[in-house]
Scaffold this active site. Sequence first.
Site, short mmCIF file in Angstrom:
data_model
loop_
_atom_site.label_atom_id
_atom_site.label_comp_id
_atom_site.label_asym_id
_atom_site.label_seq_id
_atom_site.Cartn_x
_atom_site.Cartn_y
_atom_site.Cartn_z
N GLY A 46 0.78 -1.18 0.02
CA GLY A 46 -0.03 0.00 0.10
C GLY A 46 0.85 1.19 0.07
O GLY A 46 1.91 1.16 0.45
N GLN A 51 2.80 10.11 1.81
CA GLN A 51 4.10 9.50 1.94
C GLN A 51 4.88 10.01 0.86
O GLN A 51 6.12 9.64 0.97
CB GLN A 51 3.94 7.90 1.96
CG GLN A 51 3.07 7.16 3.09
CD GLN A 51 3.28 5.76 3.05
OE1 GLN A 51 2.28 5.24 2.52
NE2 GLN A 51 4.09 5.23 3.78
N CYS A 94 5.88 -0.22 7.69
CA CYS A 94 5.46 1.11 6.87
C CYS A 94 6.54 1.52 5.91
O CYS A 94 7.65 1.49 6.72
CB CYS A 94 4.90 2.17 7.75
SG CYS A 94 4.38 3.70 7.02
N LEU A 95 6.46 1.83 4.82
CA LEU A 95 7.32 2.21 3.96
C LEU A 95 8.01 3.48 4.35
O LEU A 95 9.18 3.98 4.27
CB LEU A 95 6.86 2.41 2.43
CG LEU A 95 6.32 1.05 1.92
CD1 LEU A 95 5.94 1.53 0.60
CD2 LEU A 95 7.38 0.35 1.56
N HIS A 136 -4.72 1.08 7.75
CA HIS A 136 -3.39 1.57 7.79
C HIS A 136 -3.26 2.87 6.90
O HIS A 136 -2.79 3.94 7.16
CB HIS A 136 -2.27 0.52 7.40
CG HIS A 136 -0.86 1.03 7.66
ND1 HIS A 136 0.26 0.53 8.29
CD2 HIS A 136 -0.20 1.74 6.49
CE1 HIS A 136 1.31 1.11 8.08
NE2 HIS A 136 1.12 1.82 6.81
N GLU A 137 -3.70 2.71 5.59
CA GLU A 137 -3.64 3.91 4.69
C GLU A 137 -4.62 5.07 4.93
O GLU A 137 -4.03 6.13 4.84
CB GLU A 137 -3.95 3.11 3.15
CG GLU A 137 -3.13 1.94 2.73
CD GLU A 137 -1.55 2.09 2.76
OE1 GLU A 137 -1.33 3.47 2.90
OE2 GLU A 137 -0.79 1.40 2.96
N HIS A 140 -3.11 6.96 7.55
CA HIS A 140 -2.23 7.95 6.90
C HIS A 140 -2.75 9.33 6.43
O HIS A 140 -2.22 10.60 6.40
CB HIS A 140 -1.47 7.40 5.58
CG HIS A 140 -0.25 6.62 5.91
ND1 HIS A 140 0.96 6.95 6.60
CD2 HIS A 140 -0.07 5.50 5.52
CE1 HIS A 140 1.81 6.14 6.67
NE2 HIS A 140 1.36 5.09 6.20
O1 GNR Z 1 4.04 -2.33 2.56
C1 GNR Z 1 3.40 -2.38 3.81
N1 GNR Z 1 3.11 -3.55 4.44
C2 GNR Z 1 2.09 -3.58 5.35
C3 GNR Z 1 2.00 -4.80 6.28
C4 GNR Z 1 1.12 -4.83 7.35
C5 GNR Z 1 0.27 -3.96 7.52
C6 GNR Z 1 0.34 -2.73 6.68
C7 GNR Z 1 1.10 -2.55 5.57
S1 GNR Z 1 0.98 -1.09 4.77
C8 GNR Z 1 2.91 -1.22 4.11
C9 GNR Z 1 3.05 0.03 3.09
C10 GNR Z 1 2.89 1.42 3.73
O2 GNR Z 1 3.53 2.06 4.47
N2 GNR Z 1 1.66 1.78 3.43
O3 GNR Z 1 1.19 3.08 4.12
NI NI Z 2 2.46 3.19 5.79
#
Ligand code: GNR
Ligand code: NI
Length: 172
Positions: A46, A51, A94-95, A136-137, A140
Site C-alpha cells: 500500500g 508518503q 510502513c514504507l 493503515h492507509e 495516513h
Molecule cells: O507494505 C506495507 N505492508 C504492510 C504490512 C502490514 C500492515 C500494513 C502494511 S502497509 C505497508 C506499506 C505502507 O507503508 N503503506 O502506508
Molecule cells: Ni504506511
Amino acid sequence: MSIRPILIHPDPRLKKICAPVEGVDPSLRKLADDMMETMYDAPGIGLAAPQIGVLQRLFVMDFSGKDTPPDPMALFNPEVIWASEEKNTYEEGCLSIPDMYEEVTRPAEVKVRYLDLDGKTQEMQLDGLGATCAQHEIDHLNGKLFIDYLSRIKRSMITNKMKKLKKERALL
Ligand code: GNR
Ligand code: NI
C-alpha cells in the site's frame, strides 16, 4: 510513470490531515499511477499520497500474494463506513518507517466507501490483510502512523532510530 521519493518519519507532512479530492481528473490518475509504480518498486502492499508529500486523500494498494495475479487498486476519498466488532492483530510495517515491524490490533473486517479511477462511488468489504492495509492507509490520510498505536517508549525508540537513519542518508 515515475517513482517518487518516499518520506521517512519524522516529517511534518506525515502528520497532516489530507484534503478530499474534488472528483478524479487526469492529473489525479497520473498521480495514482506514479504511486502504484512507487509502491511496487519499494516494494509494499500500500502507499498513501502523504508518503510522497501530496496532502490529498488517496491511496493505492495491492495485497495479492506473489502466487496470485496482481490486483492494483486506487481509492480516492476513502471512508470506513462499517467496522466489525471482531479484531485482528497483524505485524505491521510502513514504507515511511523502514524495517520496523510491530503488532497492531484493528477491526478484522471493514466496509470502505471511495471514489474509483472513474470518479464513481464504490463500496468494498475487506477482511484479512486487505482490511488491515486499508485501515493503515486511511490512517495516513489523517496524519496517523502505526507507531501511534504503540507505547510511548516503543514509539520514541523507533522515532530515534528513524532520525538516525535520515541523518545517515543525508550524509551519503
Ligand atoms: O507494505 C506495507 N505492508 C504492510 C504490512 C502490514 C500492515 C500494513 C502494511 S502497509 C505497508 C506499506 C505502507 O507503508 N503503506 O502506508
Ligand atoms: Ni504506511
